[in-house]
Design an enzyme around this catalytic site. Structure first.
Site, PDB file in Angstrom:
ATOM      1  CG  ASP A  26      -1.648  -1.245   1.401  1.00  0.00           C
ATOM      2  OD1 ASP A  26      -2.104  -2.034   0.577  1.00  0.00           O
ATOM      3  OD2 ASP A  26      -1.883  -1.511   2.618  1.00  0.00           O
ATOM      4  CD  GLU A 202      -8.815  -3.184  -1.009  1.00  0.00           C
ATOM      5  OE1 GLU A 202      -9.684  -3.240  -0.204  1.00  0.00           O
ATOM      6  OE2 GLU A 202      -7.641  -3.763  -1.269  1.00  0.00           O
TER       7      GLU A 202
END
Length: 459
Positions: A26, A202
């Site tokens: 991420d 997402e």
């Protein structure tokens, strides 16, 4: 500021070696006005927020890492510390992240930290608490951006009444930890590539260019099915109207077995030290098969690569490039809208190469040695640009002496422009890689026109 490498008075192409950071998922990077890139990412223990900085993107790989915050021992923010992002807003640093509870690990909600220090690695961080949304449900991956003077928050959330794991939402912000008004639902995972393993949209990230707002997002389970989709809106549209956004029908960045990259996603954007090369940072794995829950596999790693813009103004991310040195593109000197690419393995010059990897090559130590170089295909690793019967092709290396010589060149100063490069054949001295009627050949370059044909610029 970052030092720029120059070659013969011109900027060298951006150069990176992947991966940038092991066991960091991420990835989010912020290029700040102090000359530093700041990188934060999810650690596999899911227990803390880390930060590193460097004056170059590649420098982030060896930069020391500082823990700026640790999870609580109980209650909110005590488990599953995921997806931190660092932003500088109105003279202060903010870190956005998501977290669960030790007694309910998947009660995931969104939180914000604030620091007034000039250096976020050494400053004190204040917990600004949870970002409140209309539903007290699974919510994560918040990011913020400004467009036309309005600050927005984009995030992923599970909405009551919709049978998905997470959808994408957008709202205005009144301050860096508070949204206002009714959020708009931008996207729901409905396509086949968005619903593998889990129905997921997402990890939104925004880049604004060419009169449009582009929002990438990640879809499906966090294994080899993970991939990147794209939403697009006009820069003049009402971003808080779902009808302003169009979802691309196919992923724009996905697993590539040929290059050994699996499950790319949850990206962020930045600009290289040259001030003009657009970069995508993301995570993936170097293998497909995972034992057990992918969330327990620690080996997502941070990677970086340059992306380009199609003639229609849309981003072209290409494919996740192989580990190691970043590939380059070779632009023609005298036909500057055309690049060397392979088409059915024949090397040629073409404009608007939308299959980006066809026009990307790694310049590697020459197969023939002796200070030579070879040009390895990006989407066909192990294949090299070589000549046969004076024609240039991209072929698989066979280990033979003839191939080794045919696929090796001496890198020379550009024959028509000292800021460019030319490639002289190892086994046919005096013959150069050049284009003739847009097809690549190895021939002599006896005049000014031919020398221009044999000159290229690296990007």
């Amino acid at each position: 500021m970052a030092t720029l490498i120059t070659v013969l008075g011109m900027l060298a192409p951006v150069s990176f070696t992947n991966p940038i950071a092991a066991q960091r998922a991420d990835a989010h990077v912020w290029k700040h006005t102090d000359g530093y890139y700041y990188l934060t990412a999810t650690v596999p223990e899911y227990d803390r927020i880390v930060l590193r900085r460097a004056t170059t993107v590649q420098g982030l790989s060896s930069a020391p890492e500082t823990v700026i915050w640790r999870r609580h021992t109980s209650g909110e923010m005590s488990a599953n510390i995921w997806a931190p992002e660092i932003h500088f807003i109105d003279g202060r640093w903010y870190v956005y992240f998501t977290a669960g509870r030790a007694d309910d690990r998947f009660r995931i909600r969104m939180y914000v930290l604030e620091s007034t220090s000039a250096n976020p690695l050494t400053g004190t961080w204040t917990e600004r608490g949870r970002i409140v949304t209309p539903w007290d449900t699974f919510s994560l991956d918040e990011t913020t951006f400004v467009h036309n003077g309005v600050r927005y928050l984009a995030w992923a959330q599970q909405e009551p009444g919709i049978a998905t794991n997470s959808n994408l939402y957008l709202a205005r912000m009144t301050n860096p930890w508070t949204i206002s008004g009714t959020p708009v639902r931008l996207a729901v995972p409905t396509l086949s590539w968005e619903t593998r393993g889990y129905a997921v949209n997402e990890g939104p990230a925004v880049v604004i260019r060419n009169g449009r707002v582009f929002m990438t997002y990640s879809a499906s389970a966090t294994d080899a099915n993970y991939c990147v989709g794209l939403l697009t809106a006009s820069a003049t549209a009402n971003l808080l109207s779902a009808s302003s956004w169009t979802k691309s029908p196919n992923p724009v960045f996905a697993t590539n077995a040929a290059t050994g990259q699996y499950g790319p996603g949850h990206n962020s954007f930045t600009v290289a030290e040259d001030g003009q090369s657009d970069l995508i940072l993301y995570h993936d794995r170097s293998y497909r098969d995972i034992s057990g829950d992918p969330l327990n596999d620690p080996n997502r790693r941070t990677r970086v690569q340059k992306f380009y813009w199609n003639a229609d103004g849309t981003p072209n991310f290409g494919i996740p490039v192989p580990d190691g040195a970043h590939p380059v593109r070779l632009r023609s000197h005298n036909v500057p809208d055309r690049y060397i690419r392979h088409w059915e393995f024949r090397a040629r010059l073409d404009p608007n190469v939308t299959t980006l990897a066809d026009s990307q090559f790694r310049i590697v130590p020459g197969l023939a040695g002796g200070g030579s170089v070879s040009l390895e295909s990006t989407n066909y690793p192990g294949y090299y640009l070589r000549h046969r019967n004076s024609e240039a092709w991209v072929d698989r290396a066979d280990g033979g002496a003839l191939f080794t010589a045919d696929a090796s060149f001496y890198r020379r100063t550009g024959m028509a422009d000292s800021s460019g490069v030319s490639f002289e054949s190892v086994n046919y001295p005096g013959r150069y890689l050049r284009h003739v009627n847009y097809l690549l050949r190895v021939e002599a370059a006896p005049d000014a026109s031919a020398r221009s044909d044999a000159t290229f610029h690296l990007e």
